[in-house]
Motif scaffolding. Structure first.
Motif, PDB file in Angstrom:
ATOM      1  N   GLY A  81       0.806  -1.213   0.000  1.00 48.51           N
ATOM      2  CA  GLY A  81       0.000   0.000   0.000  1.00 48.51           C
ATOM      3  C   GLY A  81       0.839   1.262   0.000  1.00 48.51           C
ATOM      4  N   VAL A  82       1.915   1.279   0.809  1.00 48.19           N
ATOM      5  CA  VAL A  82       2.793   2.454   0.867  1.00 48.19           C
ATOM      6  C   VAL A  82       3.464   2.688  -0.480  1.00 48.19           C
ATOM      7  N   MET A  83       4.021   1.636  -1.068  1.00 52.24           N
ATOM      8  CA  MET A  83       4.733   1.787  -2.349  1.00 52.24           C
ATOM      9  C   MET A  83       3.785   2.193  -3.467  1.00 52.24           C
ATOM     10  N   THR A  84       2.598   1.590  -3.501  1.00 51.49           N
ATOM     11  CA  THR A  84       1.634   1.928  -4.549  1.00 51.49           C
ATOM     12  C   THR A  84       1.129   3.356  -4.391  1.00 51.49           C
ATOM     13  N   ALA A  87       3.805   5.805  -5.436  1.00 51.56           N
ATOM     14  CA  ALA A  87       4.005   5.806  -6.888  1.00 51.56           C
ATOM     15  C   ALA A  87       2.898   6.570  -7.600  1.00 51.56           C
ATOM     16  N   THR A  88       1.649   6.356  -7.173  1.00 55.22           N
ATOM     17  CA  THR A  88       0.522   6.971  -7.877  1.00 55.22           C
ATOM     18  C   THR A  88       0.289   8.425  -7.472  1.00 55.22           C
ATOM     19  N   VAL A  99      -3.488   1.835 -12.757  1.00 56.49           N
ATOM     20  CA  VAL A  99      -2.971   1.192 -11.534  1.00 56.49           C
ATOM     21  C   VAL A  99      -3.948   1.411 -10.383  1.00 56.49           C
ATOM     22  N   ARG A 100      -4.453   2.615 -10.254  1.00 59.77           N
ATOM     23  CA  ARG A 100      -5.416   2.910  -9.190  1.00 59.77           C
ATOM     24  C   ARG A 100      -6.684   2.071  -9.344  1.00 59.77           C
ATOM     25  N   PHE A 101      -7.168   1.969 -10.584  1.00 61.15           N
ATOM     26  CA  PHE A 101      -8.359   1.167 -10.817  1.00 61.15           C
ATOM     27  C   PHE A 101      -8.068  -0.313 -10.586  1.00 61.15           C
ATOM     28  N   GLY A 102      -6.920  -0.782 -11.036  1.00 67.20           N
ATOM     29  CA  GLY A 102      -6.561  -2.189 -10.871  1.00 67.20           C
ATOM     30  C   GLY A 102      -6.432  -2.607  -9.421  1.00 67.20           C
ATOM     31  N   SER A 103      -6.046  -1.673  -8.559  1.00 70.95           N
ATOM     32  CA  SER A 103      -5.908  -2.013  -7.140  1.00 70.95           C
ATOM     33  C   SER A 103      -7.251  -2.297  -6.488  1.00 70.95           C
ATOM     34  N   LEU A 104      -8.333  -1.857  -7.112  1.00 73.94           N
ATOM     35  CA  LEU A 104      -9.669  -2.084  -6.563  1.00 73.94           C
ATOM     36  C   LEU A 104     -10.381  -3.280  -7.180  1.00 73.94           C
ATOM     37  N   VAL A 135      -1.290 -16.894   2.823  1.00 72.11           N
ATOM     38  CA  VAL A 135      -0.860 -15.496   2.962  1.00 72.11           C
ATOM     39  C   VAL A 135      -1.077 -14.742   1.656  1.00 72.11           C
ATOM     40  N   LEU A 136      -0.746 -15.372   0.539  1.00 66.69           N
ATOM     41  CA  LEU A 136      -0.916 -14.726  -0.759  1.00 66.69           C
ATOM     42  C   LEU A 136      -2.384 -14.412  -1.038  1.00 66.69           C
ATOM     43  N   VAL A 137      -3.271 -15.352  -0.744  1.00 67.52           N
ATOM     44  CA  VAL A 137      -4.697 -15.136  -0.979  1.00 67.52           C
ATOM     45  C   VAL A 137      -5.241 -14.054  -0.048  1.00 67.52           C
ATOM     46  N   HIS A 138      -4.840 -14.079   1.198  1.00 69.55           N
ATOM     47  CA  HIS A 138      -5.273 -13.042   2.132  1.00 69.55           C
ATOM     48  C   HIS A 138      -4.767 -11.669   1.693  1.00 69.55           C
ATOM     49  N   LEU A 139      -3.567 -11.641   1.114  1.00 71.57           N
ATOM     50  CA  LEU A 139      -3.016 -10.365   0.637  1.00 71.57           C
ATOM     51  C   LEU A 139      -3.897  -9.765  -0.456  1.00 71.57           C
ATOM     52  N   VAL A 140      -4.381 -10.604  -1.340  1.00 71.19           N
ATOM     53  CA  VAL A 140      -5.243 -10.110  -2.421  1.00 71.19           C
ATOM     54  C   VAL A 140      -6.495  -9.454  -1.846  1.00 71.19           C
ATOM     55  N   ALA A 141      -7.011 -10.008  -0.744  1.00 77.21           N
ATOM     56  CA  ALA A 141      -8.203  -9.435  -0.120  1.00 77.21           C
ATOM     57  C   ALA A 141      -7.894  -8.158   0.653  1.00 77.21           C
ATOM     58  N   ALA A 142      -6.688  -8.062   1.223  1.00 76.30           N
ATOM     59  CA  ALA A 142      -6.348  -6.934   2.102  1.00 76.30           C
ATOM     60  C   ALA A 142      -5.738  -5.754   1.359  1.00 76.30           C
ATOM     61  N   VAL A 143      -5.007  -6.017   0.280  1.00 78.82           N
ATOM     62  CA  VAL A 143      -4.264  -4.959  -0.403  1.00 78.82           C
ATOM     63  C   VAL A 143      -5.140  -3.797  -0.886  1.00 78.82           C
ATOM     64  N   PRO A 144      -6.341  -4.014  -1.469  1.00 79.47           N
ATOM     65  CA  PRO A 144      -7.142  -2.862  -1.894  1.00 79.47           C
ATOM     66  C   PRO A 144      -7.441  -1.876  -0.763  1.00 79.47           C
ATOM     67  N   TYR A 145      -7.735  -2.395   0.423  1.00 81.93           N
ATOM     68  CA  TYR A 145      -8.015  -1.517   1.563  1.00 81.93           C
ATOM     69  C   TYR A 145      -6.747  -0.807   2.031  1.00 81.93           C
ATOM     70  N   CYS A 146      -5.638  -1.530   2.056  1.00 82.06           N
ATOM     71  CA  CYS A 146      -4.373  -0.917   2.471  1.00 82.06           C
ATOM     72  C   CYS A 146      -3.971   0.194   1.501  1.00 82.06           C
ATOM     73  N   ILE A 147      -4.136  -0.051   0.207  1.00 81.59           N
ATOM     74  CA  ILE A 147      -3.795   0.963  -0.785  1.00 81.59           C
ATOM     75  C   ILE A 147      -4.692   2.188  -0.639  1.00 81.59           C
ATOM     76  N   THR A 148      -5.977   1.964  -0.427  1.00 74.76           N
ATOM     77  CA  THR A 148      -6.906   3.091  -0.275  1.00 74.76           C
ATOM     78  C   THR A 148      -6.539   3.954   0.931  1.00 74.76           C
ATOM     79  N   ILE A 149      -6.256   3.313   2.060  1.00 77.32           N
ATOM     80  CA  ILE A 149      -5.884   4.063   3.264  1.00 77.32           C
ATOM     81  C   ILE A 149      -4.592   4.833   3.039  1.00 77.32           C
ATOM     82  N   MET A 150      -3.577   4.164   2.494  1.00 77.47           N
ATOM     83  CA  MET A 150      -2.279   4.816   2.327  1.00 77.47           C
ATOM     84  C   MET A 150      -2.311   5.879   1.237  1.00 77.47           C
ATOM     85  N   THR A 151      -3.182   5.745   0.248  1.00 74.88           N
ATOM     86  CA  THR A 151      -3.302   6.779  -0.773  1.00 74.88           C
ATOM     87  C   THR A 151      -3.827   8.070  -0.168  1.00 74.88           C
TER      88      THR A 151
END
Length: 265
Positions: A81-84, A87-88, A99-104, A135-151
């Protein structure tokens, strides 16, 4: 005055709706016989407590492994989330909106469809029935929220102090950690708490990808609820909610201390 009373009523109703079910779960966890329509159990028993502490499903071991897995997802998801977000928000490049749309996109796919599809992919990669796969599957579920918060946090913090530090001679990494990182830290902890809760509560994806070998407290809790054993399901539910709230309050306490320290002159 009316506004304060209304807020007080709303807060009281919210607390009541939270603590009443918790009290009932605690009561069910020690209930031996509780026939309807009795308001209280007729007998009490510590059978469920002994079962959890000394039985095959050791609650301490189950909680520690579940918390560790969820914290791993929280840390990795927040790092992405921080790196994305940086970057954006801080750089202009072709495809930034994509990239922003793909994260959602993971939010648009139903969980059951995603779990069944990703399971086939992980089987081919040799990651099915493994902790890494979960862990990988859970990351896919968590990353959109992490990216939104960090953005949102990255946009609010900006890059002014970081640019000034680089003008004064600091390198990009040093400038980030000395100026921007402290300002991002409350948002990072908020992102980690969100990632933790999302991973900690995953059931179907954990079952599909972990194959029953990767056990979490959510994975063990649901079958007991479905079996109708209210005492055991209440103990697991209490442990699940209590442990999640404990980690959440730890994150919130750290955020509060950081913000309190920033307000001091």
């Amino acid at each position: 005055m009316k506004k304060h009373r209304l807020m007080g009523l709303v807060l009281s109703a919210a607390l009541f709706s939270i603590f009443l079910p918790m009290a009932l779960m605690l009561l069910w966890s020690v209930a031996g016989r509780w026939p309807w329509p009795g308001l209280l159990p007729e007998t009490y028993s510590l059978r469920t407590i002994k079962e959890l502490l000394t039985g095959s499903a050791s609650l301490p071991r189950l909680l520690s492994s579940s918390i560790l897995l969820a914290l791993t997802v929280a840390v990795l998801g927040t790092a992405v989330g921080v790196m994305t977000a940086r970057a954006t928000e801080n750089y202009g490049f072709p495809g930034r909106s994509l990239v922003r749309f793909g994260s959602l996109l993971p939010l648009l796919v139903p969980g059951t469809v995603f779990a069944m599809g990703i399971q086939i992919t992980l089987i081919r990669l040799g990651l099915s029935d493994t902790v890494a796969g979960v862990v990988l599957v859970h990351l896919v579920a968590a990353v959109p929220y992490c990216i939104t918060i960090m953005t949102d946090v990255t946009r609010a913090v900006g890059t002014g102090l970081e640019e000034q530090a680089m003008v004064l001679g600091a390198g990009p990494v040093k400038a980030f950690f000395l100026t921007t990182f402290p300002s991002l830290l409350p948002g990072i902890l908020s992102s980690m708490s969100m990632g933790f809760i999302l991973s900690y509560s995953q059931y179907f994806t954990t079952l599909m990808v972990g194959g029953g070998r990767v056990k979490t407290i959510a994975l063990v809790l649901v079958p007991y609820i479905q079996s109708g054993d209210r005492s055991l399901s209440s103990v697991y539910s209490t442990a699940f909610v209590g442990s999640a709230l404990l980690v959440f309050f730890i994150f919130e306490g750290i955020i509060h201390r950081i913000q309190k320290g920033e307000r001091k002159p």
